[in-house]
Design an enzyme around this catalytic site. Sequence first.
Site, short mmCIF file in Angstrom:
data_model
loop_
_atom_site.label_atom_id
_atom_site.label_comp_id
_atom_site.label_asym_id
_atom_site.label_seq_id
_atom_site.Cartn_x
_atom_site.Cartn_y
_atom_site.Cartn_z
N GLY A 26 11.17 -2.95 5.44
CA GLY A 26 10.43 -4.23 5.39
C GLY A 26 10.02 -4.54 3.96
O GLY A 26 10.27 -5.64 3.44
N HIS A 27 9.41 -3.55 3.29
CA HIS A 27 9.02 -3.75 1.88
C HIS A 27 10.27 -3.99 1.02
O HIS A 27 10.26 -4.82 0.11
CB HIS A 27 8.31 -2.50 1.34
CG HIS A 27 7.04 -2.17 2.04
ND1 HIS A 27 6.90 -1.08 2.86
CD2 HIS A 27 5.82 -2.79 2.04
CE1 HIS A 27 5.68 -1.02 3.34
NE2 HIS A 27 4.99 -2.05 2.86
N GLN A 33 -10.34 -2.46 2.12
CA GLN A 33 -9.90 -3.17 3.33
C GLN A 33 -9.89 -2.27 4.57
O GLN A 33 -9.45 -2.69 5.63
CB GLN A 33 -8.53 -3.83 3.12
CG GLN A 33 -7.36 -2.87 2.95
CD GLN A 33 -6.10 -3.60 2.52
OE1 GLN A 33 -5.97 -4.04 1.39
NE2 GLN A 33 -5.15 -3.75 3.44
N SER A 58 4.49 1.20 8.01
CA SER A 58 4.19 2.53 7.46
C SER A 58 3.47 3.37 8.52
O SER A 58 3.57 4.60 8.53
CB SER A 58 3.30 2.42 6.22
OG SER A 58 3.92 1.55 5.30
N ASP A 78 2.36 -9.19 9.06
CA ASP A 78 0.91 -9.40 8.95
C ASP A 78 0.67 -10.91 8.89
O ASP A 78 0.31 -11.44 7.84
CB ASP A 78 0.39 -8.70 7.69
CG ASP A 78 0.58 -7.20 7.78
OD1 ASP A 78 -0.09 -6.56 8.59
OD2 ASP A 78 1.43 -6.67 7.04
N MET A 133 0.85 -1.20 0.00
CA MET A 133 0.00 0.00 0.00
C MET A 133 0.88 1.24 0.00
O MET A 133 0.44 2.33 0.37
CB MET A 133 -0.93 -0.01 1.20
CG MET A 133 -1.91 -1.19 1.13
SD MET A 133 -3.47 -0.90 1.97
CE MET A 133 -2.93 -0.57 3.62
N ILE A 183 11.05 -7.18 9.63
CA ILE A 183 12.24 -6.33 9.74
C ILE A 183 11.96 -5.34 10.88
O ILE A 183 10.89 -4.74 10.94
CB ILE A 183 12.51 -5.57 8.42
CG1 ILE A 183 12.63 -6.56 7.25
CG2 ILE A 183 13.76 -4.70 8.53
CD1 ILE A 183 13.82 -7.49 7.30
N GLN A 220 -2.72 -12.11 7.76
CA GLN A 220 -2.87 -11.87 6.31
C GLN A 220 -2.16 -12.95 5.50
O GLN A 220 -2.69 -13.47 4.52
CB GLN A 220 -2.33 -10.49 5.96
CG GLN A 220 -2.23 -10.22 4.46
CD GLN A 220 -1.90 -8.77 4.17
OE1 GLN A 220 -2.77 -7.93 4.21
NE2 GLN A 220 -0.66 -8.48 3.85
O1 PAF Z 1 -0.19 -5.72 3.44
C1 PAF Z 1 -0.62 -4.79 2.74
O2 PAF Z 1 0.03 -3.77 2.55
C2 PAF Z 1 -2.00 -4.91 2.09
O3 PAF Z 1 -2.89 -5.55 2.95
C3 PAF Z 1 -1.95 -5.60 0.71
C4 PAF Z 1 -1.51 -7.04 0.82
C5 PAF Z 1 -1.02 -4.83 -0.22
C6 PAF Z 1 -3.36 -5.58 0.09
O4 PAF Z 1 -3.83 -4.29 -0.08
#
Ligand code: PAF
Length: 281
Positions: free
Chosen positions: A36-37, A61, A186, A150, A30, A176, A153
């Site tokens: 981390g990303h 979401q 974020s 997550d 997002m 991380i 998730q």
């Molecule tokens: O983890 C996230 O940033 C969001 O939930 C994702 C997987 C990009 C879906 O919008």
Amino acid sequence: MKIVKTIAEVRAEVKQWKKQGLTVGLVPTMGFLHEGHQSLIERAVKENDRVVVSDFVNPTQFGPNEDLASYPRDLERDAKLCEGAGAAILFNPEPEEMYYANKTTSVHMEGLTTELCGKSRPIHFDGVCSVVSKLFNIVTPDRAYFGQKDAQQLAVIKRMVRDLNFDIEIVGCPIIREADGLAKSSRNTYLSEAERKAAVILSQSLKVGRELIENGEKDAAKVKAAMIAKLETESLARIDYVEVVDAENIVLVDTITENTLIAMAVYIGNTRLIDNTIIEA
Ligand code: PAF
């Protein structure tokens, strides 16, 4: 690296890559990217010929009283990070590109969503499953990368991929952390200086839980009580949940085994942070 705004353009690029026999990795995000990303993108770059990073604050979401409007955004900074990490495409669609105004289809996840974040965010995982399914259909990756931070998730996506027969390998990547133990997020950007200091209580509480387990404690209730007691020492912290669940099915467990997830969501001021640890063999 290309910044791409339309589904048609992503599809055209991926089609060319696939004609050449290249493999494709997808890192759904997002935006407002952090280390981390970056670790997900770097891993995807190592394991695939081409990598697409999606950068889309997914409205479906977020609940009505959540932070959709204030969610941090910085496309220019995200683009630099993605380019540096070796991504080929940054896919940054507008909500109107991703969702038809009169859409009537979504993906509903049952079972794994009744505990943890699903309890306090009832529509969240249907929104995640719907947007991730759409991204999978748009990018048709060989592999997709998600952070262990997550954890629910990740379990939900793995189950969806299995149940709906997506031919995609789901790769979970480690959390991380900042030097003091706070998991990168974020949402950390919302924290004031005092709150940022207080936020370290999440990882400290997980450490209390881990240490008990390492010393032989198997009773989930005792571990949970000790972790809550630690969180309660921080006056800026307000617990949403601390739970001990089976890592694959996200159901509460009484006894800690090698596939147990210890997860928490805690408000520090107005900011809701999550963190977790998995108990391995
Ligand atoms: O983890 C996230 O940033 C969001 O939930 C994702 C997987 C990009 C879906 O919008």
